[in-house]
Design an enzyme around this catalytic site. Sequence first.
Site, mmCIF file in Angstrom:
data_model
loop_
_atom_site.group_PDB
_atom_site.id
_atom_site.type_symbol
_atom_site.label_atom_id
_atom_site.label_comp_id
_atom_site.label_asym_id
_atom_site.label_seq_id
_atom_site.Cartn_x
_atom_site.Cartn_y
_atom_site.Cartn_z
ATOM 1 N N TRP A 159 -31.671 -14.955 6.895
ATOM 2 C CA TRP A 159 -31.329 -16.587 6.648
ATOM 3 C C TRP A 159 -30.608 -16.570 7.800
ATOM 4 O O TRP A 159 -29.276 -16.161 7.948
ATOM 5 C CB TRP A 159 -30.548 -16.754 5.682
ATOM 6 N N HIS A 179 -30.362 -21.627 1.463
ATOM 7 C CA HIS A 179 -31.030 -21.711 0.409
ATOM 8 C C HIS A 179 -30.610 -22.245 -0.743
ATOM 9 O O HIS A 179 -29.311 -22.412 -0.794
ATOM 10 C CB HIS A 179 -31.851 -20.495 0.117
ATOM 11 N N ARG A 205 -31.233 -23.908 8.374
ATOM 12 C CA ARG A 205 -31.275 -22.770 9.003
ATOM 13 C C ARG A 205 -31.190 -22.814 10.431
ATOM 14 O O ARG A 205 -31.669 -23.716 11.186
ATOM 15 C CB ARG A 205 -32.841 -21.861 8.778
ATOM 16 N N GLN A 219 -35.503 -27.419 -0.652
ATOM 17 C CA GLN A 219 -35.749 -26.303 -1.681
ATOM 18 C C GLN A 219 -35.717 -26.760 -3.251
ATOM 19 O O GLN A 219 -34.952 -27.761 -3.222
ATOM 20 C CB GLN A 219 -35.096 -25.164 -1.520
ATOM 21 N N VAL A 262 -32.810 -10.322 -7.042
ATOM 22 C CA VAL A 262 -33.654 -10.289 -8.229
ATOM 23 C C VAL A 262 -34.162 -8.746 -8.251
ATOM 24 O O VAL A 262 -34.448 -8.070 -7.222
ATOM 25 C CB VAL A 262 -34.887 -11.146 -8.155
ATOM 26 N N ALA A 316 -35.741 -16.188 -11.983
ATOM 27 C CA ALA A 316 -35.268 -17.018 -10.695
ATOM 28 C C ALA A 316 -36.345 -17.328 -10.021
ATOM 29 O O ALA A 316 -37.279 -16.227 -9.634
ATOM 30 C CB ALA A 316 -34.068 -16.565 -10.249
HETATM 31 N N1 DAH Z 1 -33.674 -18.067 -1.882
HETATM 32 C C1 DAH Z 1 -34.840 -17.592 -1.233
HETATM 33 C C2 DAH Z 1 -35.386 -17.970 0.232
HETATM 34 O O1 DAH Z 1 -34.654 -19.020 0.451
HETATM 35 C C3 DAH Z 1 -35.992 -17.770 -2.035
HETATM 36 C C4 DAH Z 1 -36.056 -17.071 -3.485
HETATM 37 C C5 DAH Z 1 -36.659 -16.042 -3.719
HETATM 38 C C6 DAH Z 1 -35.286 -17.705 -4.676
HETATM 39 C C7 DAH Z 1 -36.664 -15.297 -4.986
HETATM 40 C C8 DAH Z 1 -35.105 -17.055 -5.850
HETATM 41 C C9 DAH Z 1 -35.779 -16.088 -6.029
HETATM 42 O O2 DAH Z 1 -34.574 -17.490 -6.810
HETATM 43 O O3 DAH Z 1 -35.830 -15.208 -7.166
HETATM 44 O O4 DAH Z 1 -35.977 -17.233 0.767
#
Ligand code: DAH
Length: 348
Positions: A159, A179, A205, A219, A262, A316
């Site tokens: 990020w 995010h 970003r 998002q 995760v 998630a």
């Molecule tokens: N936050 C991640 C992104 O912006 C996307 C994401 C991936 C969110 C896996 C989640 C997850 O909650 O479990 O790339």
Amino acid sequence: MTSEIDTISAIQQAALRELAAASDLDSLDAWRIAYLGRRGRLTGVLRGLAGMPIEERRRVGAGANALKERLEAACDERRAALEEARVTQVIQEERLDVTLPGPPLPHGRLHPITQTLRDVLRAFRDMGFQVAEGPEIEWDYYNFEALRIPADHPARDMWDTLWMDFEHDGRRQMLLRTHTSPNQIRVMEHSQPPIRVVVPGKCYRFEATDPTHEWMMTQVEGLAIDAGISMADLKGTLAEFARRIFGQERRVAFRCDYFPFVEPGMELRIDCFICRGEGCRTCGRSGWIEILGAGMVHPEIIANAGYDAEKYTGFAFGLGIERIALLRHGVDDIRYFYANDLRFLRQF
Ligand code: DAH
């Protein structure tokens, strides 16, 4: 003697005839000046009285004065008639037909990203998720630390961050969220399981734009926590979501991916709805299209929230609305969405 009387009746005849012919206020004025003005014909007769013998002056004077009164009255009457006619004419000419339809008003419409966002949120709401929101200016703690991405962790490279230009405790700690995942932590901070929530929002970003990247995007984060939630729940929920948005006949596939918050982490793919798996430009000839990231919430995050990590588990997910809108509408450059060109936006 007689001749003056004749003159008076000649004046009367001419005056009344001309008066009847005066068709507007201007010609009425001209008429009044010609007969009753200081140099008018009747005024001339009245002036001439002074030089007449007394007898004649009486007779002629009586006739002339009577005519003067009569002409003045006739003039007033004519003026009133002409004024009324003019008002009637103006009313006629300026009449508005209030029953005519007005010019059509241009009407707005929802931005394609708003439309897709609403469809996505509806799909999750219909499956029992609530909608929450969080701040766009976020602490390092929520955006990274609490999601198991500490300061020197290589995963920060995933990020590219826009930092706020001030320091707290000797270092920069606020940023534009990269995010919506920080809302997992925020939601857990103020609620107890069972949790089923989706959090929409803009993310930022620090990166160059190209057909698939913008520096701002939308998002939707999802979080479900309860006793006994398993990966089957994750798969069932997200497959159902994919089918509600991209069509009931979609096939879905999960592949391993890495996200620090995760374990295990994965990405969800759907079979390409353009080529139905044959391989085309949209799916990069693979037959599959990646639509979101997901995973089972890391037990450490569950424990940090103060929940019993032996009892509670959760999943998630996070997805990009622009990406889904691009796919749904067959748009080939994400930058169109925020270029504010009405020729583009009016198509949705
Ligand atoms: N936050 C991640 C992104 O912006 C996307 C994401 C991936 C969110 C896996 C989640 C997850 O909650 O479990 O790339």
